[in-house]
Scaffold this active site. Structure first.
Site, PDB file in Angstrom:
ATOM      1  N   MET A  26       0.843  -1.199   0.000  1.00 49.31           N
ATOM      2  CA  MET A  26       0.000   0.000   0.000  1.00 49.31           C
ATOM      3  C   MET A  26       0.878   1.247   0.000  1.00 49.31           C
ATOM      4  O   MET A  26       0.427   2.338   0.359  1.00 49.31           O
ATOM      5  CB  MET A  26      -0.943   0.003   1.201  1.00 49.31           C
ATOM      6  CG  MET A  26      -1.932  -1.159   1.152  1.00 49.31           C
ATOM      7  SD  MET A  26      -3.469  -0.868   2.033  1.00 49.31           S
ATOM      8  CE  MET A  26      -2.881  -0.590   3.678  1.00 49.31           C
ATOM      9  N   ASN A  28       4.072   3.862   1.048  1.00 48.03           N
ATOM     10  CA  ASN A  28       4.744   4.320   2.263  1.00 48.03           C
ATOM     11  C   ASN A  28       5.799   3.276   2.680  1.00 48.03           C
ATOM     12  O   ASN A  28       5.817   2.772   3.795  1.00 48.03           O
ATOM     13  CB  ASN A  28       3.732   4.569   3.402  1.00 48.03           C
ATOM     14  CG  ASN A  28       4.380   5.314   4.564  1.00 48.03           C
ATOM     15  OD1 ASN A  28       4.193   4.965   5.717  1.00 48.03           O
ATOM     16  ND2 ASN A  28       5.162   6.329   4.268  1.00 48.03           N
ATOM     17  N   LEU A  29       6.645   2.988   1.699  1.00 46.26           N
ATOM     18  CA  LEU A  29       7.535   1.840   1.823  1.00 46.26           C
ATOM     19  C   LEU A  29       8.647   2.072   2.839  1.00 46.26           C
ATOM     20  O   LEU A  29       9.156   3.180   2.984  1.00 46.26           O
ATOM     21  CB  LEU A  29       8.147   1.525   0.452  1.00 46.26           C
ATOM     22  CG  LEU A  29       7.130   1.269  -0.668  1.00 46.26           C
ATOM     23  CD1 LEU A  29       7.852   0.930  -1.962  1.00 46.26           C
ATOM     24  CD2 LEU A  29       6.149   0.184  -0.291  1.00 46.26           C
ATOM     25  N   HIS A  30       9.007   0.998   3.518  1.00 49.86           N
ATOM     26  CA  HIS A  30      10.149   1.016   4.449  1.00 49.86           C
ATOM     27  C   HIS A  30      11.034  -0.187   4.116  1.00 49.86           C
ATOM     28  O   HIS A  30      10.741  -0.944   3.170  1.00 49.86           O
ATOM     29  CB  HIS A  30       9.650   0.995   5.904  1.00 49.86           C
ATOM     30  CG  HIS A  30       8.652  -0.086   6.189  1.00 49.86           C
ATOM     31  ND1 HIS A  30       8.973  -1.434   6.141  1.00 49.86           N
ATOM     32  CD2 HIS A  30       7.326  -0.039   6.480  1.00 49.86           C
ATOM     33  CE1 HIS A  30       7.911  -2.148   6.438  1.00 49.86           C
ATOM     34  NE2 HIS A  30       6.882  -1.325   6.623  1.00 49.86           N
ATOM     35  N   ASP A  31      12.086  -0.362   4.911  1.00 56.04           N
ATOM     36  CA  ASP A  31      13.056  -1.421   4.600  1.00 56.04           C
ATOM     37  C   ASP A  31      12.418  -2.816   4.570  1.00 56.04           C
ATOM     38  O   ASP A  31      12.913  -3.715   3.893  1.00 56.04           O
ATOM     39  CB  ASP A  31      14.193  -1.421   5.630  1.00 56.04           C
ATOM     40  CG  ASP A  31      15.105  -0.221   5.433  1.00 56.04           C
ATOM     41  OD1 ASP A  31      14.931   0.509   4.433  1.00 56.04           O
ATOM     42  OD2 ASP A  31      15.990  -0.005   6.283  1.00 56.04           O
ATOM     43  N   HIS A  33       9.434  -3.617   3.309  1.00 56.74           N
ATOM     44  CA  HIS A  33       8.921  -3.835   1.947  1.00 56.74           C
ATOM     45  C   HIS A  33      10.068  -4.101   0.978  1.00 56.74           C
ATOM     46  O   HIS A  33       9.979  -4.960   0.101  1.00 56.74           O
ATOM     47  CB  HIS A  33       8.176  -2.591   1.445  1.00 56.74           C
ATOM     48  CG  HIS A  33       6.938  -2.242   2.210  1.00 56.74           C
ATOM     49  ND1 HIS A  33       6.853  -1.136   3.012  1.00 56.74           N
ATOM     50  CD2 HIS A  33       5.735  -2.840   2.262  1.00 56.74           C
ATOM     51  CE1 HIS A  33       5.646  -1.064   3.543  1.00 56.74           C
ATOM     52  NE2 HIS A  33       4.945  -2.087   3.109  1.00 56.74           N
ATOM     53  N   LEU A 184       9.178  -3.067  11.761  1.00 52.22           N
ATOM     54  CA  LEU A 184       8.960  -1.941  10.844  1.00 52.22           C
ATOM     55  C   LEU A 184       7.525  -1.990  10.333  1.00 52.22           C
ATOM     56  O   LEU A 184       7.005  -3.043  10.000  1.00 52.22           O
ATOM     57  CB  LEU A 184       9.937  -2.008   9.674  1.00 52.22           C
ATOM     58  CG  LEU A 184      11.420  -1.907  10.023  1.00 52.22           C
ATOM     59  CD1 LEU A 184      12.247  -1.701   8.752  1.00 52.22           C
ATOM     60  CD2 LEU A 184      11.707  -0.792  11.025  1.00 52.22           C
ATOM     61  N   SER A 185       6.907  -0.827  10.280  1.00 49.23           N
ATOM     62  CA  SER A 185       5.515  -0.731   9.835  1.00 49.23           C
ATOM     63  C   SER A 185       5.277   0.685   9.323  1.00 49.23           C
ATOM     64  O   SER A 185       5.841   1.648   9.860  1.00 49.23           O
ATOM     65  CB  SER A 185       4.575  -0.997  11.023  1.00 49.23           C
ATOM     66  OG  SER A 185       3.290  -0.471  10.763  1.00 49.23           O
ATOM     67  N   SER A 186       4.440   0.794   8.304  1.00 51.12           N
ATOM     68  CA  SER A 186       4.113   2.125   7.794  1.00 51.12           C
ATOM     69  C   SER A 186       3.494   2.984   8.892  1.00 51.12           C
ATOM     70  O   SER A 186       3.636   4.202   8.894  1.00 51.12           O
ATOM     71  CB  SER A 186       3.128   2.015   6.627  1.00 51.12           C
ATOM     72  OG  SER A 186       3.739   1.296   5.591  1.00 51.12           O
TER      73      SER A 186
HETATM   74  O1  PAF Z   1      -0.170  -5.769   3.595  1.00 61.74           O
HETATM   75  C1  PAF Z   1      -0.569  -4.842   2.860  1.00 61.74           C
HETATM   76  O2  PAF Z   1       0.126  -3.879   2.611  1.00 61.74           O
HETATM   77  C2  PAF Z   1      -1.964  -4.919   2.262  1.00 61.74           C
HETATM   78  O3  PAF Z   1      -2.842  -5.546   3.137  1.00 61.74           O
HETATM   79  C3  PAF Z   1      -2.002  -5.597   0.880  1.00 61.74           C
HETATM   80  C4  PAF Z   1      -1.569  -7.041   0.958  1.00 61.74           C
HETATM   81  C5  PAF Z   1      -1.093  -4.845  -0.073  1.00 61.74           C
HETATM   82  C6  PAF Z   1      -3.423  -5.555   0.322  1.00 61.74           C
HETATM   83  O4  PAF Z   1      -3.888  -4.256   0.203  1.00 61.74           O
END
Ligand code: PAF
Length: 281
Positions: A26, A28-31, A33, A184-186
């Site tokens: 979704m 808002n990427l972090h390490d 992802h 880590l989490s957005s």
């Molecule tokens: O984990 C997430 O970021 C979301 O739940 C996903 C899998 C991209 C689905 O929207």
């Protein structure tokens, strides 16, 4: 990195490939992802990430509108990680009409834990993931990588793929943690500096729960979850659950379940930020 917004453009871009490796996000990427993207790279002949903030998986009072959108930084990180194709549909691309056909996961798996506290969440997740799979992997099958940080989500998606016989291999990525142990989490970005310092208490609570579980007599174990919840409340958290489950089906652990087959899962609110974490043991 090629960026596509429409399903038609995405399909055209992927036409020469036989086995995409896919990381849905979704944004808002972090390490965490980026580690999934790096893990995906050798698993296919083209690496695809998606960025789509999926309205269907947010409850009305949740943070859909304020969910951080960090497009430029996300693109730069994906590019640096070697992502080949970014699929970033607009809402009208993915949901041109209201999405009335939905995937309803098995309530046995999806109505507890996250699903209990966020009713409809896994319907929203399963529906969008099914649709993203159709867009990215529909022509060829392939591999999709999901983080263990969202442990129940990973299980729901695995079951969905198995039950619908989708030609997709689901690969799990380990949770990335900050130096102090915070997963880590957005949503960590919502924490104030003071909350950020406190936030590691969730993973510490899970570590303590797992350790106590291992050492306790089976008859004493039922108390441990209550004690863990109380300890977090005393520190000012509002916990939803802290619990030990079987990894295989996320049902409550029993005396017969051996160490090495269990997972401690937790979700708790710190101020206005809800954090989740888990620990396999
Ligand atoms: O984990 C997430 O970021 C979301 O739940 C996903 C899998 C991209 C689905 O929207």
């Amino acid at each position: 990195m090629l960026i596509t917004h429409s399903i038609a453009d995405l399909r055209q871009a992927l036409a020469p490939y036989h086995r995409p490796a896919f990381v849905p996000t979704m944004g808002n990427l972090h390490d965490g992802h980026i580690a999934l993207v790096r893990q995906a790279k050798p698993l296919g002949d083209v690496t695809v990430a998606s960025i789509f903030v999926n309205r269907l998986q947010f409850l009305p009072h949740e943070d859909f509108d304020s969910y951080p959108r960090t497009w430029e930084a996300d693109c730069a990180q994906l590019q640096a990680a070697g992502c080949d194709v970014l699929f970033a549909p607009r809402e009208a691309d993915l949901y041109p009409q209201p999405q009335t056909f939905k995937v309803h996961p098995d309530p046995q798996l999806a109505d507890m834990l996250e699903g209990h506290f966020r009713p409809g969440f896994f319907v929203g997740v399963s529906t969008v993931v099914m649709k993203l799979f159709a867009c990215v992997l529909g022509a060829t099958g392939g591999t999709a990588v999901f983080g263990k940080k969202d442990y129940q989500q990973l299980m729901v998606i695995r079951h969905m793929v198995r039950q619908f016989a989708l030609p997709i291999e689901i690969v799990a990525g380990e949770t990335c943690r900050a130096a102090d142990g915070l997963a880590l989490s957005s949503r960590n970005g919502y924490l104030s500096p003071q909350e950020r310092q406190e936030a590691v208490a969730l993973s510490q609570a899970l570590q303590r729960l797992a350790q106590q579980w291992r050492n306790a007599a089976p008859s004493d174990r039922s108390l441990l979850e209550t004690l863990a919840l109380d300890a977090l409340r005393t520190r000012g958290w509002a916990p939803d659950y802290l619990t030990v489950r079987r990894r295989a089906d996320l049902q409550p652990a029993t005396a017969e379940d051996a160490a090495g087959t269990l997972v401690a899962l937790g979700a708790a609110r710190l101020g206005s930020t809800r954090l989740i974490d888990n620990l396999e043991f």
